[in-house]
Design a protein around this motif. Sequence first.
Motif, PDB file in Angstrom:
ATOM      1  N   PRO A   1       0.792  -1.230   0.000  1.00  0.00           N
ATOM      2  CA  PRO A   1       0.000   0.000   0.000  1.00  0.00           C
ATOM      3  C   PRO A   1       0.828   1.285   0.000  1.00  0.00           C
ATOM      4  O   PRO A   1       0.270   2.377  -0.111  1.00  0.00           O
ATOM      5  N   TRP A   2       2.145   1.177   0.102  1.00  0.00           N
ATOM      6  CA  TRP A   2       2.985   2.365   0.265  1.00  0.00           C
ATOM      7  C   TRP A   2       3.723   2.716  -1.013  1.00  0.00           C
ATOM      8  O   TRP A   2       4.102   1.834  -1.775  1.00  0.00           O
ATOM      9  N   SER A   3       3.947   4.002  -1.211  1.00  0.00           N
ATOM     10  CA  SER A   3       4.592   4.487  -2.436  1.00  0.00           C
ATOM     11  C   SER A   3       5.839   5.296  -2.122  1.00  0.00           C
ATOM     12  O   SER A   3       5.933   5.946  -1.082  1.00  0.00           O
ATOM     13  N   ALA A   4       6.770   5.266  -3.049  1.00  0.00           N
ATOM     14  CA  ALA A   4       7.998   6.059  -2.979  1.00  0.00           C
ATOM     15  C   ALA A   4       8.085   6.901  -4.254  1.00  0.00           C
ATOM     16  O   ALA A   4       7.397   6.617  -5.240  1.00  0.00           O
ATOM     17  N   ARG A   5       8.917   7.908  -4.212  1.00  0.00           N
ATOM     18  CA  ARG A   5       9.168   8.769  -5.378  1.00  0.00           C
ATOM     19  C   ARG A   5      10.657   9.038  -5.455  1.00  0.00           C
ATOM     20  O   ARG A   5      11.348   9.097  -4.437  1.00  0.00           O
ATOM     21  N   ASP A   6      11.133   9.259  -6.658  1.00  0.00           N
ATOM     22  CA  ASP A   6      12.481   9.764  -6.830  1.00  0.00           C
ATOM     23  C   ASP A   6      12.411  11.283  -6.816  1.00  0.00           C
ATOM     24  O   ASP A   6      11.462  11.882  -7.347  1.00  0.00           O
ATOM     25  N   VAL A   7      13.395  11.885  -6.161  1.00  0.00           N
ATOM     26  CA  VAL A   7      13.463  13.339  -6.059  1.00  0.00           C
ATOM     27  C   VAL A   7      14.867  13.789  -6.446  1.00  0.00           C
ATOM     28  O   VAL A   7      15.831  13.020  -6.352  1.00  0.00           O
ATOM     29  N   SER A   8      14.970  15.031  -6.896  1.00  0.00           N
ATOM     30  CA  SER A   8      16.276  15.578  -7.253  1.00  0.00           C
ATOM     31  C   SER A   8      16.512  16.895  -6.532  1.00  0.00           C
ATOM     32  O   SER A   8      15.581  17.543  -6.055  1.00  0.00           O
ATOM     33  N   PHE A   9      17.762  17.267  -6.471  1.00  0.00           N
ATOM     34  CA  PHE A   9      18.189  18.489  -5.798  1.00  0.00           C
ATOM     35  C   PHE A   9      17.948  19.695  -6.692  1.00  0.00           C
ATOM     36  O   PHE A   9      18.230  19.663  -7.887  1.00  0.00           O
ATOM     37  N   VAL A  10      17.441  20.775  -6.094  1.00  0.00           N
ATOM     38  CA  VAL A  10      17.306  22.050  -6.794  1.00  0.00           C
ATOM     39  C   VAL A  10      18.190  23.103  -6.125  1.00  0.00           C
ATOM     40  O   VAL A  10      19.001  23.742  -6.793  1.00  0.00           O
ATOM     41  N   GLU A  11      18.026  23.268  -4.803  1.00  0.00           N
ATOM     42  CA  GLU A  11      18.735  24.348  -4.119  1.00  0.00           C
ATOM     43  C   GLU A  11      18.785  24.095  -2.621  1.00  0.00           C
ATOM     44  O   GLU A  11      17.815  23.623  -2.039  1.00  0.00           O
ATOM     45  N   ALA A  12      19.919  24.427  -2.016  1.00  0.00           N
ATOM     46  CA  ALA A  12      20.036  24.439  -0.556  1.00  0.00           C
ATOM     47  C   ALA A  12      20.067  25.900  -0.118  1.00  0.00           C
ATOM     48  O   ALA A  12      20.770  26.713  -0.719  1.00  0.00           O
ATOM     49  N   PHE A  13      19.298  26.240   0.895  1.00  0.00           N
ATOM     50  CA  PHE A  13      19.306  27.601   1.403  1.00  0.00           C
ATOM     51  C   PHE A  13      20.574  27.837   2.213  1.00  0.00           C
ATOM     52  O   PHE A  13      21.135  26.905   2.792  1.00  0.00           O
TER      53      PHE A  13
END
Length: 151
Positions: free
Chosen positions: A93-105
């Motif tokens: 029942p659980w989902s994951a996503r791939d994410v990418s870096f945009v910016e670090a404050f």
Amino acid sequence: MPYWLMKSEPDELSIHDLKRLAKARWDGVRNYQARNFVRSMQPGDQFFFYHSSCPQPGVAGIGQIEGEPYPDPTALDPQSPYHDAKASAEKNPWSARDVSFVEAFREVLPLGAIKAAAGLEELALVQRGSRLSVMPVTDEQWNIILGLAKR
């Protein structure tokens, strides 16, 4: 384009880890409402990367959603803190996503500053009793938080 806020404990995955990796799997979401938000995200959507359960919780930067949701493999791993004994390869029942870096404050925008900012009263993050790890952010809320973070 919808915006989001996603929480991670920095000792597990921080904005600096994501910068170093460029891309990572966002997993371990174990709340059905948050999971539904994960599933509703679209490739290209951006999110505030929020460091939680740490000495200085707050918004640390920006990430971007990549690709489509997929079954969260941590639910099937008995060694994972996110293991779900009721999940199976056929019915996860659980989902994951791939994410990418945009910016670090330059600095983490602390939760206190977010709570004190006019226009953020309706943000789920500052609502009493809200513990969602993934939540939508309106365009107006996005712009307010971005303005505070870039001061």
